[in-house]
Design a protein around this motif. Structure first.
Motif: not given
Length: 126
Positions: A60-72
């Motif tokens: 993750x980009x630092x700006x979104x860590x802890x807020x965004x979650x990517x999944x497949x």
């Protein structure tokens, strides 16, 4: 040929949540990186979150860590991005991109990606 179609964007107040999906069709294997990028008006396309096809490690980009979650999702053949605690600065057009590679990072250069969707707009207001 890989085809990508994003959905799920919209308008939301700061602090809210959205879930983006990117339907992935065509041949793709474990040597492909799947990444969410975003582009705000007047700015370049920046990587947000990435995952290697098949459920590899995420980044993750630092700006979104802890807020965004990517999944497949292998059943729906989608690349998803769950976004929470949205901020005004998250406002942008969000794109999914795919490239060949084993080392996938959220700070990938967008020019190395050969496949793109048309994007979905996310607008965060106060």
């Amino acid at each position: 040929q890989v085809q990508l179609v994003e959905s799920g964007g919209g308008s939301v107040q700061a602090g809210g949540s959205l879930r983006l999906s990117c339907v992935v069709s065509g041949y793709i294997s474990k040597d492909h990186c799947m990444t969410w990028f975003r582009q705000a008006p007047g700015k370049g396309r920046e990587g947000v979150a990435t995952i290697r096809y098949g459920g590899g490690a995420t980044s993750y980009a630092d700006s979104v860590k802890g807020r965004f979650t990517v999944s497949q999702d292998n059943v729906r053949n989608t690349l998803d991005l769950q976004m929470s605690s949205l901020k005004l600065e998250d406002t942008a057009m969000y794109y999914c991109g795919v490239r060949r590679g084993y080392l996938c990072t959220a700070v990938d250069d967008a020019t190395t990606y050969g496949y793109w969707g048309r994007g979905t707009q996310v607008s965060v207001s106060s």
